[in-house]
Design a protein around this motif. Structure first.
Motif, mmCIF file in Angstrom:
data_model
loop_
_atom_site.group_PDB
_atom_site.id
_atom_site.type_symbol
_atom_site.label_atom_id
_atom_site.label_comp_id
_atom_site.label_asym_id
_atom_site.label_seq_id
_atom_site.Cartn_x
_atom_site.Cartn_y
_atom_site.Cartn_z
ATOM 1 N N GLU A 1 29.094 111.946 20.717
ATOM 2 C CA GLU A 1 30.656 112.691 20.964
ATOM 3 C C GLU A 1 30.571 114.027 20.044
ATOM 4 O O GLU A 1 31.125 114.953 20.548
ATOM 5 N N GLU A 2 30.172 114.065 18.869
ATOM 6 C CA GLU A 2 30.072 114.842 17.971
ATOM 7 C C GLU A 2 29.186 116.101 18.484
ATOM 8 O O GLU A 2 29.742 117.256 18.710
ATOM 9 N N LEU A 3 27.998 116.017 19.203
ATOM 10 C CA LEU A 3 27.424 116.910 19.907
ATOM 11 C C LEU A 3 27.980 117.512 20.967
ATOM 12 O O LEU A 3 28.113 118.694 21.269
ATOM 13 N N ARG B 1 27.027 101.958 18.605
ATOM 14 C CA ARG B 1 28.337 102.758 18.412
ATOM 15 C C ARG B 1 27.835 104.038 17.372
ATOM 16 O O ARG B 1 28.590 105.169 17.752
ATOM 17 N N ALA B 2 26.876 103.896 16.543
ATOM 18 C CA ALA B 2 26.684 105.130 15.951
ATOM 19 C C ALA B 2 26.026 106.164 16.919
ATOM 20 O O ALA B 2 26.524 107.447 16.752
ATOM 21 N N LYS B 3 25.262 105.719 17.777
ATOM 22 C CA LYS B 3 24.713 106.801 18.744
ATOM 23 C C LYS B 3 25.779 107.249 19.643
ATOM 24 O O LYS B 3 26.047 108.590 19.876
ATOM 25 N N ALA C 1 39.918 112.898 15.902
ATOM 26 C CA ALA C 1 39.938 112.071 17.301
ATOM 27 C C ALA C 1 38.617 111.051 17.633
ATOM 28 O O ALA C 1 38.821 109.886 18.090
ATOM 29 N N ALA C 2 37.499 111.628 17.610
ATOM 30 C CA ALA C 2 36.463 110.881 18.059
ATOM 31 C C ALA C 2 36.282 109.782 17.124
ATOM 32 O O ALA C 2 35.734 108.629 17.376
ATOM 33 N N THR C 3 36.428 109.879 15.616
ATOM 34 C CA THR C 3 36.442 109.003 14.655
ATOM 35 C C THR C 3 37.431 107.948 14.939
ATOM 36 O O THR C 3 37.161 106.544 14.884
#
Length: 126
Positions: free
Chosen positions: A107-109, A100-102, A47-49
């Motif tokens: 979000e993954e963290l 965007r990468a950050k 979902a985050a992706t």
């Protein structure tokens, strides 16, 4: 005598059979719980992706990090953001990719932190 011996053997087999069936049910339940935990983690990450439009691997490549360590992510983010500043002759496009990468790594963290919190609560309940 043989009759009693046969009864003892049958009772022993029944006891061992019940214990084996109980152990099998417990193992199956534990396996299902682990599968649900992995599935929900994968769903959150997917979902985050979808929301960010960037995969976890792409975000790690952009910020040049191999592990999800907040300090390293922040350090690389600040450096790349500053280097790509338009006023310094950098590229706004690249700077936005860094942002965007950050966001994707943050979000993954957050997902991993929620999973750990959920697992610790689950561990305390059992």
């Amino acid at each position: 005598m043989a009759k009693y011996l046969a009864q003892v053997i049958v009772m022993g087999v029944q006891v061992v059979g019940r214990a084996f069936a109980r152990a099998l049910r417990q193992e199956y339940a534990a396996s299902q719980a682990a599968a649900r935990a992995r599935s929900s983690a994968g769903q959150h990450s997917a979902a985050a992706t979808g929301i960010s439009g960037m995969s976890l691997q792409e975000a790690q490549q952009i910020l040049n990090v191999s592990k999800l360590e907040p300090e390293e992510i922040q350090k690389n983010y600040e450096h790349l953001f500053k280097v790509n500043d338009k006023s310094m002759g950098g590229s706004f496009y690249l700077q936005s990719k860094v942002v965007r990468a950050k966001e994707r790594l943050d979000e993954e963290l957050n997902i991993k932190a929620q999973q750990q919190k959920h697992q610790s609560q689950h561990s305390m309940e059992t």
